[in-house]
Design a protein around this motif. Structure first.
Motif, PDB file in Angstrom:
ATOM      1  N   ILE A  29     -33.627  30.701  38.003  1.00  0.00           N
ATOM      2  CA  ILE A  29     -32.420  31.380  37.511  1.00  0.00           C
ATOM      3  C   ILE A  29     -32.757  32.143  36.219  1.00  0.00           C
ATOM      4  CG2 ILE A  29     -31.527  29.503  36.054  1.00  0.00           C
ATOM      5  CD1 ILE A  29     -29.422  31.706  38.407  1.00  0.00           C
ATOM      6  N   CYS A  71     -42.095  31.969  30.305  1.00  0.00           N
ATOM      7  CA  CYS A  71     -42.939  30.787  30.466  1.00  0.00           C
ATOM      8  C   CYS A  71     -42.598  30.104  31.778  1.00  0.00           C
ATOM      9  CB  CYS A  71     -42.684  29.845  29.282  1.00  0.00           C
ATOM     10  SG  CYS A  71     -43.466  28.234  29.431  1.00  0.00           S
ATOM     11  N   HIS A 116     -23.822  35.751  34.171  1.00  0.00           N
ATOM     12  CA  HIS A 116     -24.861  35.541  33.160  1.00  0.00           C
ATOM     13  C   HIS A 116     -24.821  36.633  32.094  1.00  0.00           C
ATOM     14  CE1 HIS A 116     -26.639  32.377  35.732  1.00  0.00           C
ATOM     15  NE2 HIS A 116     -27.056  31.925  34.574  1.00  0.00           N
ATOM     16  N   HIS A 129     -34.118  19.683  30.435  1.00  0.00           N
ATOM     17  CA  HIS A 129     -33.241  20.333  29.446  1.00  0.00           C
ATOM     18  C   HIS A 129     -33.364  19.651  28.080  1.00  0.00           C
ATOM     19  CE1 HIS A 129     -30.285  22.243  32.579  1.00  0.00           C
ATOM     20  NE2 HIS A 129     -31.539  22.558  32.802  1.00  0.00           N
ATOM     21  N   TRP A 144     -36.672  19.668  43.332  1.00  0.00           N
ATOM     22  CA  TRP A 144     -36.114  18.703  42.387  1.00  0.00           C
ATOM     23  C   TRP A 144     -34.607  18.485  42.559  1.00  0.00           C
ATOM     24  CZ3 TRP A 144     -32.308  20.370  39.126  1.00  0.00           C
ATOM     25  CH2 TRP A 144     -32.163  21.756  38.970  1.00  0.00           C
ATOM     26  N   PHE A 145     -33.894  19.450  43.149  1.00  0.00           N
ATOM     27  CA  PHE A 145     -32.438  19.317  43.296  1.00  0.00           C
ATOM     28  C   PHE A 145     -32.047  18.058  44.089  1.00  0.00           C
ATOM     29  CE2 PHE A 145     -32.242  23.880  42.272  1.00  0.00           C
ATOM     30  CZ  PHE A 145     -31.085  23.944  41.502  1.00  0.00           C
ATOM     31  N   ASP A 190     -24.273  19.742  39.962  1.00  0.00           N
ATOM     32  CA  ASP A 190     -24.752  21.115  40.149  1.00  0.00           C
ATOM     33  C   ASP A 190     -23.576  22.104  40.154  1.00  0.00           C
ATOM     34  OD1 ASP A 190     -26.444  23.280  40.813  1.00  0.00           O
ATOM     35  OD2 ASP A 190     -26.072  22.988  42.942  1.00  0.00           O
ATOM     36  N   GLU A 206     -29.410  26.071  30.217  1.00  0.00           N
ATOM     37  CA  GLU A 206     -28.662  26.140  31.480  1.00  0.00           C
ATOM     38  C   GLU A 206     -27.822  24.869  31.669  1.00  0.00           C
ATOM     39  OE1 GLU A 206     -27.424  27.708  33.766  1.00  0.00           O
ATOM     40  OE2 GLU A 206     -28.400  29.653  33.709  1.00  0.00           O
ATOM     41  N   LYS A 207     -26.807  24.968  32.509  1.00  0.00           N
ATOM     42  CA  LYS A 207     -25.977  23.815  32.851  1.00  0.00           C
ATOM     43  C   LYS A 207     -26.708  22.941  33.852  1.00  0.00           C
ATOM     44  CE  LYS A 207     -25.093  24.107  36.712  1.00  0.00           C
ATOM     45  NZ  LYS A 207     -25.828  24.230  38.002  1.00  0.00           N
ATOM     46  N   CYS A 224     -34.286  27.363  31.260  1.00  0.00           N
ATOM     47  CA  CYS A 224     -33.844  27.512  32.647  1.00  0.00           C
ATOM     48  C   CYS A 224     -34.698  26.632  33.545  1.00  0.00           C
ATOM     49  CB  CYS A 224     -33.955  28.972  33.076  1.00  0.00           C
ATOM     50  SG  CYS A 224     -33.098  30.104  31.980  1.00  0.00           S
ATOM     51  N   CYS A 244     -25.061  27.292  29.135  1.00  0.00           N
ATOM     52  CA  CYS A 244     -24.736  28.433  29.989  1.00  0.00           C
ATOM     53  C   CYS A 244     -23.700  28.027  31.042  1.00  0.00           C
ATOM     54  CB  CYS A 244     -26.002  28.969  30.649  1.00  0.00           C
ATOM     55  SG  CYS A 244     -25.720  30.548  31.447  1.00  0.00           S
ATOM     56  N   PRO A 292     -35.507  22.564  35.513  1.00  0.00           N
ATOM     57  CA  PRO A 292     -34.867  21.408  36.160  1.00  0.00           C
ATOM     58  C   PRO A 292     -34.147  20.547  35.125  1.00  0.00           C
ATOM     59  CG  PRO A 292     -37.032  21.790  37.099  1.00  0.00           C
ATOM     60  CD  PRO A 292     -36.893  22.763  35.958  1.00  0.00           C
TER      61      PRO A 292
HETATM   62  N1  LIG Z   1     -25.571  28.853  35.615  1.00  0.00           N
HETATM   63  C1  LIG Z   1     -25.839  29.056  36.896  1.00  0.00           C
HETATM   64  O1  LIG Z   1     -25.119  29.762  37.601  1.00  0.00           O
HETATM   65  C2  LIG Z   1     -27.068  28.428  37.476  1.00  0.00           C
HETATM   66  C3  LIG Z   1     -27.535  28.818  38.739  1.00  0.00           C
HETATM   67  C4  LIG Z   1     -28.699  28.220  39.229  1.00  0.00           C
HETATM   68  C5  LIG Z   1     -29.353  27.240  38.484  1.00  0.00           C
HETATM   69  N2  LIG Z   1     -28.851  26.872  37.272  1.00  0.00           N
HETATM   70  C6  LIG Z   1     -29.520  25.839  36.466  1.00  0.00           C
HETATM   71  O2  LIG Z   1     -30.778  26.376  36.026  1.00  0.00           O
HETATM   72  C7  LIG Z   1     -31.745  25.336  35.965  1.00  0.00           C
HETATM   73  C8  LIG Z   1     -32.950  25.752  36.803  1.00  0.00           C
HETATM   74  O3  LIG Z   1     -32.540  25.882  38.146  1.00  0.00           O
HETATM   75  P1  LIG Z   1     -33.306  26.877  39.154  1.00  0.00           P
HETATM   76  O4  LIG Z   1     -32.414  27.073  40.314  1.00  0.00           O
HETATM   77  O5  LIG Z   1     -33.782  28.054  38.421  1.00  0.00           O
HETATM   78  O6  LIG Z   1     -34.549  25.941  39.562  1.00  0.00           O
HETATM   79  P2  LIG Z   1     -35.925  26.450  40.138  1.00  0.00           P
HETATM   80  O7  LIG Z   1     -36.633  25.237  40.631  1.00  0.00           O
HETATM   81  O8  LIG Z   1     -35.727  27.604  41.060  1.00  0.00           O
HETATM   82  O9  LIG Z   1     -36.699  27.059  38.856  1.00  0.00           O
HETATM   83  C9  LIG Z   1     -37.166  26.245  37.829  1.00  0.00           C
HETATM   84  C10 LIG Z   1     -38.462  26.848  37.310  1.00  0.00           C
HETATM   85  O10 LIG Z   1     -38.943  26.018  36.250  1.00  0.00           O
HETATM   86  C11 LIG Z   1     -40.361  25.959  36.357  1.00  0.00           C
HETATM   87  N3  LIG Z   1     -40.830  24.779  35.618  1.00  0.00           N
HETATM   88  C12 LIG Z   1     -40.747  23.479  36.000  1.00  0.00           C
HETATM   89  N4  LIG Z   1     -41.264  22.697  35.041  1.00  0.00           N
HETATM   90  C13 LIG Z   1     -41.679  23.509  34.028  1.00  0.00           C
HETATM   91  C14 LIG Z   1     -42.280  23.287  32.766  1.00  0.00           C
HETATM   92  N5  LIG Z   1     -42.579  22.063  32.334  1.00  0.00           N
HETATM   93  N6  LIG Z   1     -42.558  24.362  31.992  1.00  0.00           N
HETATM   94  C15 LIG Z   1     -42.286  25.623  32.414  1.00  0.00           C
HETATM   95  N7  LIG Z   1     -41.731  25.890  33.617  1.00  0.00           N
HETATM   96  C16 LIG Z   1     -41.418  24.840  34.416  1.00  0.00           C
HETATM   97  C17 LIG Z   1     -40.623  25.914  37.834  1.00  0.00           C
HETATM   98  O11 LIG Z   1     -41.954  26.277  38.153  1.00  0.00           O
HETATM   99  C18 LIG Z   1     -39.587  26.889  38.364  1.00  0.00           C
HETATM  100  O12 LIG Z   1     -40.107  28.201  38.463  1.00  0.00           O
HETATM  101  C19 LIG Z   1     -31.048  24.069  36.454  1.00  0.00           C
HETATM  102  O13 LIG Z   1     -30.627  23.323  35.348  1.00  0.00           O
HETATM  103  C20 LIG Z   1     -29.851  24.572  37.230  1.00  0.00           C
HETATM  104  O14 LIG Z   1     -28.757  23.681  37.185  1.00  0.00           O
HETATM  105  C21 LIG Z   1     -27.741  27.444  36.766  1.00  0.00           C
END
Ligand SMILES: NC(=O)c1ccc[n+]([C@@H]2O[C@H](COP(=O)([O-])OP(=O)(O)OC[C@H]3O[C@@H](n4cnc5c(N)ncnc54)[C@H](O)[C@@H]3O)[C@@H](O)[C@H]2O)c1
Length: 360
Positions: free
Chosen positions: A15, A36, A310, A80, A167-168, A181, A97-98, A74, A124, A76
């Protein structure tokens, strides 16, 4: 008020790409400096897409580099807390992120770090910035609903278990399924609309009817993985001020094919508003019910959304840094939501209502 460009980084390229797009829409205020991610293929792909100059695979190196002033976290849910705390301790402003974290215990750790740190901290909770939700807030402020006594809210998907194998689906990392979520978005929007009344009691039920048999997922499973979260949750929450909230969330259900809908109905003594957003619709989402001259009146306000959620949230984050003001989506609000979410899980486990005290 500083007028120089704020140097930002984004950690996590899932995200996180929406964060990059939203920062890119503010070229007069923000300079995107770094991305990153531990996944180098994703880092390169998304970094190239958004023309990001600097890449990191270790967030500690990014925070120590002195190259950024603000960061979007952003990652898992269980990352956070450690990553936000590291960023705050490095003196950065943080948009996390939430949900606030995967658990209430981790959420408290973030709150302690926020209290010590000089930087801004914002969660967020992007749904509350939607123009239709903002319109509801305006109607409430004008008193047109009278006293709000009942709220119905939810987010229901037909086929929408995310990230199969990722991870979800892991309770230790995610903290839960659709409740934490999707439900957290709706809880935030409702509580924000009502000026964050204290939650008093919670009764919840969670179910896992589809995930364990690998049904109704967005991606076919490559290899079977344990499914340790719920795939639906319902709850009844009493809020201070004699308001009740019934909440429904699911990633998977026998429903209209492709359904991915969220809704909030505010029932008031003088009027009600129904928000129904079918598949991320950006118009025709609102209906206002009242009475004039003793006759029911139904109004469909012409609210049209032209920017992503966003963009609205990140505009607020950047504005707060520039103006040195406090972001409206606070760590305390995130904590309140995590108290409710943990109480729903506790209630489901114990099969009875959970009473929340004011301090925890
Ligand atoms: N606000 C919204 O509308 C919204 C929408 C989707 C997700 N989210 C939130 O965003 C967060 C991420 O979700 P997502 O869907 O992007 O997950 P995702 O798994 O698609 O992306 C997470 C990214 O983090 C990377 N990552 C994991 N560990 C790491 C580390 N130690 N250092 C650097 N990078 C690392 C992964 O490689 C991956 O690319 C969650 O908390 C989710 O709840 C919010």
């Amino acid at each position: 008020m500083s007028q120089s460009l704020i140097k930002v980084g984004v950690v996590g390229a899932g995200i996180g790409r929406h964060h990059l797009a939203a920062y890119r829409a503010l070229p007069h205020a923000v300079e995107i400096v770094a991305l990153c991610d531990v996944n180098e293929a994703r880092l390169n792909e998304i970094g190239t897409m958004y023309n990001v100059p600097r890449y990191f695979t270790d967030y500690n190196e990014l925070f120590a580099s002195g190259e950024i002033e603000a960061v979007s976290v952003c990652l898992p849910n269980s990352l956070h807390a450690p990553v936000s705390i590291a960023a705050l301790e490095a003196g950065l402003h943080v948009l996390c992120e939430k949900p606030l974290a995967e658990s209430l215990a981790s959420s408290y750790k973030i709150a302690e770090a926020v209290a010590r740190a000089p930087g801004k901290f914002m969660i967020c909770f992007n749904r509350r910035y939607r123009l239709d939700v903002q319109w509801m807030k305006q109607v409430l402020r004008q008193g047109l609903l009278g006293r709000v006594y009942q709220v119905k809210a939810g987010w229901v998907r037909e086929t929408g278990i995310p990230g199969w194998g990722g991870w979800f689906l892991n309770k230790t990392i995610a903290g839960g399924g659709p409740l934490i979520d999707l439900g957290v978005h709706m809880l935030d929007a409702v509580l924000w609309l009502l000026d964050y009344p204290a939650p008093l009691t919670v009764s919840g039920v969670v179910e896992a009817n589809f995930g364990p048999r690998q049904a109704k997922t967005w991606q076919a499973p490559l290899t079977p993985v344990p499914y340790t979260v719920e795939d639906s949750a319902t709850a009844f929450i009493r809020l201070a001020g004699d308001v009740t909230l019934s909440l429904e969330t699911s990633w998977a259900s026998h429903a209209k094919p492709g359904m991915d809908d969220f809704f909030i109905t505010l029932m008031g003594t003088e009027g009600s508003i129904e928000l129904y957003v079918a598949n991320y619709a950006t118009e025709n989402t609102l209906t206002f019910y009242t009475e004039i001259g003793g006759k029911p009146v139904v109004t469909r306000p012409a609210v049209k959304i032209s920017r992503s959620d966003h963009e609205y949230a990140i505009t607020e984050f950047v504005r707060c840094i520039r103006e040195d003001s406090v972001p409206t989506a606070t760590v305390d609000q995130g904590l309140t939501l995590m108290k409710i979410i943990e109480a729903i899980y506790q209630s489901a486990e114990a099969k009875r209502e959970v009473i929340l005290t004011q301090d925890g």
